[in-house]
Scaffold this active site. Sequence first.
Site, PDB file in Angstrom:
ATOM      1  CB  ALA A   1      -0.920  -0.004   1.211  1.00  0.00           C
TER       2      ALA A   1
ATOM      3  CE  LYS B   1       3.535  -5.013 -16.875  1.00  0.00           C
ATOM      4  NZ  LYS B   1       4.429  -4.372 -17.557  1.00  0.00           N
TER       5      LYS B   1
ATOM      6  CG  ASP C   1      -2.154  -7.304 -19.871  1.00  0.00           C
ATOM      7  OD1 ASP C   1      -2.455  -6.104 -20.107  1.00  0.00           O
ATOM      8  OD2 ASP C   1      -1.259  -7.888 -20.485  1.00  0.00           O
ATOM      9  CG  HIS C   2      -2.944  -1.665 -17.076  1.00  0.00           C
ATOM     10  ND1 HIS C   2      -1.632  -2.014 -17.157  1.00  0.00           N
ATOM     11  CD2 HIS C   2      -3.032  -0.438 -17.652  1.00  0.00           C
ATOM     12  CE1 HIS C   2      -0.960  -1.068 -17.761  1.00  0.00           C
ATOM     13  NE2 HIS C   2      -1.774  -0.079 -18.079  1.00  0.00           N
TER      14      HIS C   2
ATOM     15  CE  LYS D   1      -4.373   1.014 -21.114  1.00  0.00           C
ATOM     16  NZ  LYS D   1      -4.274   2.331 -20.516  1.00  0.00           N
TER      17      LYS D   1
ATOM     18  CG  HIS E   1       0.459  -4.055 -21.551  1.00  0.00           C
ATOM     19  ND1 HIS E   1      -0.128  -4.709 -20.508  1.00  0.00           N
ATOM     20  CD2 HIS E   1       1.324  -3.166 -20.993  1.00  0.00           C
ATOM     21  CE1 HIS E   1       0.354  -4.238 -19.364  1.00  0.00           C
ATOM     22  NE2 HIS E   1       1.244  -3.307 -19.636  1.00  0.00           N
TER      23      HIS E   1
ATOM     24  CD  GLN F   1      -3.253   4.358 -23.305  1.00  0.00           C
ATOM     25  OE1 GLN F   1      -4.047   3.822 -22.571  1.00  0.00           O
ATOM     26  NE2 GLN F   1      -1.993   4.507 -22.954  1.00  0.00           N
TER      27      GLN F   1
HETATM   28  O1  LIG Z   1       2.590  -1.987 -17.642  1.00  0.00           O
HETATM   29  C1  LIG Z   1       3.069  -0.934 -18.004  1.00  0.00           C
HETATM   30  O2  LIG Z   1       2.253  -0.022 -18.600  1.00  0.00           O
HETATM   31  C2  LIG Z   1       2.595   1.350 -18.593  1.00  0.00           C
HETATM   32  C3  LIG Z   1       1.687   2.010 -19.613  1.00  0.00           C
HETATM   33  O3  LIG Z   1       0.355   1.909 -19.183  1.00  0.00           O
HETATM   34  P1  LIG Z   1      -0.722   2.944 -19.719  1.00  0.00           P
HETATM   35  O4  LIG Z   1      -2.001   2.467 -19.150  1.00  0.00           O
HETATM   36  O5  LIG Z   1      -0.298   4.294 -19.221  1.00  0.00           O
HETATM   37  O6  LIG Z   1      -0.673   2.871 -21.203  1.00  0.00           O
HETATM   38  C4  LIG Z   1       4.044   1.568 -18.922  1.00  0.00           C
HETATM   39  O7  LIG Z   1       4.385   2.935 -18.740  1.00  0.00           O
HETATM   40  C5  LIG Z   1       4.913   0.740 -18.005  1.00  0.00           C
HETATM   41  O8  LIG Z   1       6.271   0.851 -18.410  1.00  0.00           O
HETATM   42  C6  LIG Z   1       4.509  -0.712 -18.040  1.00  0.00           C
HETATM   43  O9  LIG Z   1       5.179  -1.426 -17.012  1.00  0.00           O
END
Ligand SMILES: O=C1O[C@H](COP(=O)(O)O)[C@@H](O)[C@H](O)[C@H]1O
Length: 531
Positions: free
Chosen positions: A33, A173, A202-203, A207, A265, A391
Site C-alpha cells: 500500500a 505482472k 493485464d491492465h 481499457k 499488453h 489511447q
Molecule cells: O505496464 C506498463 O504499462 C505502462 C503504460 O500503461 P498505460 O495504461 O499508461 O498505457 C508503462 O508505462 C509501463 O512501463 C509498463 O510497465
Amino acid sequence: MSTRPRAMSGTIPSMESSHEELKDNTIIIVLGASGDLAKKKTYPALFGLYKNGFLPRGVHIVGYARTKMDDAEYHKRITSYIKVHEGDAEAASKLEEFKRLSSYISGGYEDSPSFGNLNKTLEKIESGYQSKERHRLFYLALPPSVFIPVAQHLKEQCYVTPDVGKCRMIVEKPFGKDLDSSRVLLGSLKQHWTEDETFRIDHYLGKEMTKNLLVLRFANIAFSSFWDKHSISNVQITFKEPFGTEGRGGYFDEFGIIRDILQNHLLQVLSILTMERPVSFAAEDIRDEKVKVLRCIPPIERSDTLLGQYVAANGKPGYLDDDTVPHNSVCPTYAATTLWIHNPRWEGVPFILKAGKALNEAKVEVRIQFKDVTQGIFKDISRNELVIRIQPSEAVYLKLNTKTPGLHTRAIPTEMDLTYKRRFLDAKIPEAYESLILDALKGDHSNFVRDDELDVAWKIFTPILHWIDGRSGAPPKPVAYPYGSRGPKELDPFISKYGYKRTVAEYPQRVAGHESRVTINAVRRVCCVVA
Ligand SMILES: O=C1O[C@H](COP(=O)(O)O)[C@@H](O)[C@H](O)[C@H]1O
Ligand SMILES: NC(=O)C1=CN([C@@H]2O[C@H](COP(=O)(O)OP(=O)(O)OC[C@H]3O[C@@H](n4cnc5c(N)ncnc54)[C@H](OP(=O)(O)O)[C@@H]3O)[C@@H](O)[C@H]2O)C=CC1
C-alpha cells in the site's frame, strides 16, 4: 460514422450477467500500500468505484506494507493521485468517507507473525458484521520477489474458509521473465490459491477500447466479412510513450521493453483481435479462443525483430545517462517484432507489434491495413485502413477513398470517424483498474490472464528474449534513436518490408469551422486519377 446511438441499444446478456459477486461484508486488502502502483492506480481506482457506488455495501479497505506510518500519513499518500475538482462538494465528502473506511497496518512480507497481525485486524473489522458471511479480496501491488511468500502467508494466516465466504487474490505482472520462471512462479502460487481464486491483471484488458474489440468484431457483420487474409495486408499494434525510463531504470534494465509491453499488453490485444468468435461471452469461452489463436503463433524469429535504445536529444537524457542503468547496457527501450499466425484465417498476414519509450507522442493503436484494390480503373489509389485508437482520445476511424466533391472525377483518401469524445458527449470512460477491480469483485475472469494463456505467450517470446539477454552468445546491440523521435530510422523500412504502404490524406478539411490547411493544388498532387 454518422449513426446516432439509438434509444434501445443491443444487449449482450452474458457480458453483464452476475457471477459470484462479493456484495456485503467485504474487505479489500492492498498489499504494497505504500508503493507507486497503489498510490497511482489502485487507490484512485478504488475511490472511483466507491464514489460511483460500485464497491460492496459497508466495504473496508486495509492497506499493508513494511513502511511504518500512521493513518494520517497513509491517507495523505493514498489520496495524493485522487483528483477532486474544486467546488465538487459531493466528491469531497465521498473522499472523506473513503478515508474513514481505509486503515493501515505495517508488517513484513516474509514473516508469518506479521500476517497473523493482519488477520487480527481483519477479524476485528469483521466482528462488527451482522452475519457470519465475510469476504476478502487481496490485491498484491508488490514486486514479484515477494509474490510467493505473500501468497503462502495469506493462505495460511488470512484465508476464510468457503463455508463463511470467499477469498480472492489479484496479482500484477511481471509473471516471470521467461517460460521456465513463469512456470515456477505459477506453480508456487497454485500450491496455495486455485485458478478460480486468482485474478492476473493485464491492465490493457481493462481499457475501454480493448473491451470494445469483441463488440466491434462480433456485433458487426460488415466487419466480420473482411476480417481475414483475403482482405487484410498487414496489422500494426503500436504503443508509444513520450517519456523515458527515468527513475525506473533499475527495474526496466532487468526486463526491457518486450517484457514490459509486448509480451503482455500488445499480445493480449492481438489475441482478441484475431481469435475466432467465442461460443459465449463466458470467461472460459473467451479465454479458450484466445489460447487457440496464440497456439498458432510460432516463436518470433530474430530476422523479424528491430531493437532500439534512446539516446540524449532535445535536452533530454539518454537511457544510459540514468545512474541506475549499467553504463554499457544493451537493454532495448524500443522493439518492433513481427508475428505470424498459422491458421486458415491469418496465414501470411504480418502482425507487427511495436513499442517504445521516449518517443515523439503518447499513443496506443491498432492499425489494420487492407490490400490494394484491383488496379485498372484506378492508378495509385490509397489503401483502406481501420484504426482503433486505444489511447489517448479513444476512436475508431476507417480511412477510405471518396470522390472529391465537385466537377472533377478524382478520388481522395479521407476518414469515417468515430471519435468518442465527439460522439458520446457525456460518456465517462472508466479507468482500466476500476473496471478490473470491479470484475474481480464480481468473480468475472474474462478480462484476466489465464495460466495457459501466459504459458503460450511466453513460448512465443522466450527464444528472442534469451537472445537479447545474451544467453546464446553476444547479445544484439540495439540501434540508437533520439529521445523524442518516432523511433529508430530503420523503422519505416522495417514496416514496409511487411507490405505497409503509408498514405497521407491532404484534402483541405473544414473541421469545426476551421479553414482548410492546404490549397487545392496540393489536393491535385495527392488525388489519384480515375481513368
Ligand atoms: O505496464 C506498463 O504499462 C505502462 C503504460 O500503461 P498505460 O495504461 O499508461 O498505457 C508503462 O508505462 C509501463 O512501463 C509498463 O510497465
Ligand atoms: N483520433 C484520431 O487520432 C483520429 C484521427 N483522424 C485523422 O485521420 C487522418 C489520418 O490518420 P492517421 O493515418 O492515423 O495519421 P498519420 O498519417 O499520422 O499516421 C499513419 C501512419 O503513418 C506513420 N507515420 C506518422 N508520421 C510519419 C512519418 N513522418 N513518416 C512515416 N510514417 C509516419 C504512423 O506511424 P507511427 O505512429 O509509428 O509514428 C502511422 O502508422 C489524420 O488527418 C487524423 O487527424 C481521424 C479520426 C480520428
